[in-house]
Design an enzyme around this catalytic site. Sequence first.
Site, PDB file in Angstrom:
ATOM      1  N   SER A  12       7.793   9.040   5.204  1.00 23.44           N
ATOM      2  CA  SER A  12       7.119   7.831   4.725  1.00 23.44           C
ATOM      3  C   SER A  12       8.033   6.637   4.984  1.00 23.44           C
ATOM      4  O   SER A  12       8.357   6.355   6.136  1.00 23.44           O
ATOM      5  CB  SER A  12       6.754   7.959   3.239  1.00 23.44           C
ATOM      6  OG  SER A  12       6.006   6.849   2.806  1.00 23.44           O
ATOM      7  N   THR A  13       8.480   5.946   3.939  1.00 24.24           N
ATOM      8  CA  THR A  13       9.288   4.742   4.104  1.00 24.24           C
ATOM      9  C   THR A  13      10.546   5.033   4.922  1.00 24.24           C
ATOM     10  O   THR A  13      11.322   5.920   4.594  1.00 24.24           O
ATOM     11  CB  THR A  13       9.706   4.185   2.729  1.00 24.24           C
ATOM     12  OG1 THR A  13       8.550   4.094   1.909  1.00 24.24           O
ATOM     13  CG2 THR A  13      10.349   2.825   2.870  1.00 24.24           C
ATOM     14  N   HIS A  47       3.265   8.441   6.856  1.00 20.24           N
ATOM     15  CA  HIS A  47       2.410   7.493   6.150  1.00 20.24           C
ATOM     16  C   HIS A  47       2.392   6.183   6.931  1.00 20.24           C
ATOM     17  O   HIS A  47       3.405   5.481   7.004  1.00 20.24           O
ATOM     18  CB  HIS A  47       2.942   7.232   4.737  1.00 20.24           C
ATOM     19  CG  HIS A  47       2.957   8.445   3.867  1.00 20.24           C
ATOM     20  ND1 HIS A  47       3.708   8.528   2.717  1.00 20.24           N
ATOM     21  CD2 HIS A  47       2.293   9.628   3.972  1.00 20.24           C
ATOM     22  CE1 HIS A  47       3.516   9.713   2.143  1.00 20.24           C
ATOM     23  NE2 HIS A  47       2.665  10.397   2.905  1.00 20.24           N
ATOM     24  N   MET A  92       9.314   7.249   0.102  1.00 28.07           N
ATOM     25  CA  MET A  92       9.130   7.076  -1.336  1.00 28.07           C
ATOM     26  C   MET A  92       8.112   8.084  -1.853  1.00 28.07           C
ATOM     27  O   MET A  92       7.271   8.582  -1.114  1.00 28.07           O
ATOM     28  CB  MET A  92       8.671   5.644  -1.651  1.00 28.07           C
ATOM     29  CG  MET A  92       7.244   5.336  -1.251  1.00 28.07           C
ATOM     30  SD  MET A  92       6.694   3.694  -1.776  1.00 28.07           S
ATOM     31  CE  MET A  92       7.497   2.655  -0.571  1.00 28.07           C
ATOM     32  N   ASP A 138       5.097  13.061  -1.960  1.00 30.47           N
ATOM     33  CA  ASP A 138       4.219  13.735  -1.014  1.00 30.47           C
ATOM     34  C   ASP A 138       5.033  14.616  -0.066  1.00 30.47           C
ATOM     35  O   ASP A 138       6.002  14.154   0.535  1.00 30.47           O
ATOM     36  CB  ASP A 138       3.428  12.697  -0.217  1.00 30.47           C
ATOM     37  CG  ASP A 138       2.363  13.329   0.665  1.00 30.47           C
ATOM     38  OD1 ASP A 138       1.761  14.341   0.240  1.00 30.47           O
ATOM     39  OD2 ASP A 138       2.133  12.818   1.777  1.00 30.47           O
TER      40      ASP A 138
END
Length: 376
Positions: A187-188, A213, A306, A309
């Site tokens: 993600s991030t 993401h 973050m 997930d």
Amino acid sequence: MSTPAPTTGNRRIRVLIVDDSALVRSLLTDILQADPAIEVVGAASDAHVAREKIKQLNPDVLTLDVEMPKMDGITFLKNLMRLRPMPVVMVSSLTERGADVTLDALAIGAIDYLSKPKIDLAATLKDYSEELIEKIKIASRASVRALDPHRAATLAVRPKFSTDAVLPKVPGAQLRTTDRIIAIGASTGGTEAIKAVLTRLPPDTPGVVIAQHIPKAFSTPFAKRMNDCCQMTVYEAEDGQQVLAGHAYIAPGDRHLMVVRDGARYVLRLDDGVPVNRHKPSVDVLFRSVAQNAGRNAIGVILTGMGKDGAKGLKEMLDAGSQTIAQDEATSVVWGMPGEAVSLGAAQHVVALDSVAAKIRSLADSMDITRQAREA
């Protein structure tokens, strides 16, 4: 060189807003000022004003417009990350050009991005506000690294569903096969982390499936970028594609990616179900599908990001016989997803980002039953 995350203690997070639109500056200010943990210390209409205000106000986080007069956001960001590294959240239009420029910004060192607020924001103001505030708070705690000159050269909040809403849990596959699967979730900070891994993998690597993401408009340009710089062939995943060695498949920004078994082949399935853990694609969905259909023939990798997930999905892969890897805290932009995986006992190997590809190669070689037969 690494800059520690700002230590705000009990004081509010100081934010400077940089955008050429007075309307956007006003809207972002109103949204952020409504949160008691955030203080907007100033706003700037261009990079030159921003430079002076950074010196005067010493903000913790910067929101930065991608396209501005006098000096564009990318040029300003390069200078900023070289001379005064700090957490930056990019504000971008979700067009293909906006996506491409934003990927440049993430490569340079921006922590995250979100879309430009729409003029008719009223209907979605609550979701947009929550997303902006969350990204500012995450950015304020992120680890920021000064820009390497060589590197420079080269989600909306949704109802929360579990993985079961898209893919019910069933026992995983246990039979060892000649085909192997590598599943990666991030993600991030993930676009650059994925690049760091893929560029180090040779062209004969087992098939790689990836859930990052990312908005819909970003996934196609991202896949193209990865294809241009990697030895493997990289695609934006399509429904029904066979997973082949030497190829990597990135989930579209608005679909869940799953791996299913079709006779002797692994095949991709795209699903338009509800967001899982507020994400679509969801790493948990991808990892569960790999656990159920590849089991002992798979390697799961969870990178910076973050939230949580992918952590439970990685544990399901481990329980199904897969090998599992998590990126370590020191090299993660945000150690949320990999940290949660480690706390669940889902990660057999916790390694620095630069070592992830080598660990994948080592594990993949140890799982190669044709090689084992030749050496026997």
